[in-house]
Motif scaffolding. Structure first.
Motif, PDB file in Angstrom:
ATOM      1  N   ALA A 146      58.935   4.804 -51.733  1.00 10.04           N
ATOM      2  CA  ALA A 146      59.391   3.782 -52.677  1.00 10.04           C
ATOM      3  C   ALA A 146      58.402   2.629 -52.773  1.00 10.04           C
ATOM      4  O   ALA A 146      58.145   2.093 -53.862  1.00 10.04           O
ATOM      5  N   SER A 353      66.906  -0.627 -58.974  1.00 13.23           N
ATOM      6  CA  SER A 353      66.010   0.522 -58.815  1.00 13.23           C
ATOM      7  C   SER A 353      66.631   1.844 -59.255  1.00 13.23           C
ATOM      8  O   SER A 353      65.954   2.693 -59.843  1.00 13.23           O
ATOM      9  N   TYR A 357      64.751   4.002 -62.164  1.00  6.96           N
ATOM     10  CA  TYR A 357      64.081   5.283 -61.964  1.00  6.96           C
ATOM     11  C   TYR A 357      64.712   6.401 -62.789  1.00  6.96           C
ATOM     12  O   TYR A 357      64.032   7.355 -63.169  1.00  6.96           O
TER      13      TYR A 357
END
Length: 406
Positions: A146, A353, A357
């Motif tokens: 990440a 996040s 993504y």
């Protein structure tokens, strides 16, 4: 939309602007069809119309909760809804006002405060970010996946020509782009140098202010805007335009005139800076004949073009990059749903996040389906975010133009 603003906001500049925006909304719901978060989550409150209702309720004195803040936080501020809206609702400005005011009334957990403070201070400080990026690259193989995705492999930017021409254009170096991808402005300088124009920068200019401003730290954002104006002001008489090579910065600087309109010391200067500011894609078409002559007639292969939201929705610029790359011999491909956000959205990929993504992977699948050998875009956030999910090269379009015209 009828409004009854509460006393705390009614007669303020923010209140008047918010009320004018709210009154334009006719509840049609066209915006939900093009909202990335509504498409992913299917919740009315995670679409523009629902968020408008949440902001309206708060401004009318009915309070805000952590849930209100969560739905506003999930907004990418991609402004796709503005391009869709038949009534001209300036949702982006309303969202900024709503988030700033809710931030003052809803206490965040300490962990969120720390993360947002770190992003504001770390990303907007160019030298500090450059140091951190250098350290990250030195241990990149050891980083978790990440974090590794946030540290792009360094590429040689190439030589940057000295300022030697009478014609000059100012450029904003920015905060994260010089460390993450210095080749972008170097390529811009080389291309303009071939066209008889020198690209110059004001050393004291830095972050455009978007990072703190969109994280609801309005005073810090406005201070950065004033600093940039002060840095540019002695140089603007000798410069034709202020060129933006990151569309996110361009969208912000084009708002300086509006955001500083109430500042007697900076209002006129900010308006002039806004008037002088152009995205690079607005500058180069005037040189298209010279660029075509430099490029020759060699075919360049397929390029998948991803237009950042800050370019196509924020600045309402469409078709210029595609046309220029096409004129230089590239076969430019737009992917399905090319109007949708890639999920980068400034600090969104850190703060949201999971959603970020998902949007990245959807965008990459659509871009891959074009069959192009390379992906091109126009904003450092999009470039880095997309590259983190593919082995296919993701380049700033000016780097392609530089290679074609060398």
């Amino acid at each position: 939309m009828q409004t009854q603003l509460a006393d705390f906001i009614r007669d303020t500049p923010q209140g008047k602007e918010a009320e004018a925006i709210l009154c334009k909304c006719v509840h049609c719901g066209f915006c939900t069809a093009t909202c990335p978060t509504y498409q992913l989550l299917g919740d009315e409150l995670d679409g523009p119309r629902g968020r408008i209702y949440l902001i309206k309720q708060f401004l009318e004195g009915r309070g805000a909760t952590e849930k209100t803040q969560t739905h506003l936080d999930r907004c990418l501020t991609c402004r796709n809804c503005e391009s869709t809206c038949p009534s001209g609702v300036q949702y982006g400005r309303l969202a900024d006002i709503g988030r700033q005011l809710v931030e003052q009334h809803v206490e965040r957990p300490a962990s969120q405060k720390l993360l947002r403070w770190t992003l504001k201070k770390g990303l907007s400080n160019g030298p500090l970010f450059s140091l951190a990026m250098g350290l990250g690259r030195s241990v990149r193989p050891l980083l978790p996946a990440a974090l590794k995705a946030k540290v792009p492999v360094r590429r040689d930017p190439g030589a940057r020509p000295e300022a030697r021409h009478g014609r000059r254009m100012l450029v904003l170096e920015g905060c994260v782009q010089p460390a993450m991808s210095p080749g972008i402005n170097a390529a811009t300088a080389r291309v303009l140098d071939r066209l008889g124009v020198s690209l110059v920068a004001a050393p004291q200019a830095g972050c455009c202010g978007a990072i703190p401003y969109h994280l609801s730290d309005v005073p810090a954002g406005l201070d950065m805007m004033r600093r940039n104006i002060d840095a540019w002001w002695p140089m603007i008489e000798s410069a034709e335009v202020i060129v933006m090579t990151a569309s996110g910065c361009g969208a912000m600087v084009k708002e300086y005139g509006h955001l500083l309109a109430g500042d007697p010391a900076y209002a006129a200067k900010a308006a002039r800076i806004t008037a002088m500011t152009k995205d690079l894609s607005e500058v180069l078409p005037a040189f298209s004949e010279q660029l075509v002559a430099l490029a020759g007639s060699k075919p360049r292969g397929k390029v998948a073009w991803h237009s950042p939201c800050t370019l196509q929705h924020g600045q309402q610029i469409r078709g210029k990059v595609e046309a220029l790359l096409g004129a230089l011999g590239a076969e430019v491909k737009l992917c399905a749903d090319s109007h949708l956000c890639c999920g980068s959205a400034g600090t969104y990929s850190v703060l949201q996040s999971e959603l970020s993504y998902k949007l990245r992977d959807q965008k990459l699948a659509a871009l891959d389906a074009t069959g192009a050998e390379v992906i091109a875009s126009a904003n450092i956030g999009c470039l880095t975010h997309l590259q983190s999910g593919t082995n296919k090269p993701v380049r700033h379009w000016i780097e392609l133009v530089d290679e074609m015209t060398a």
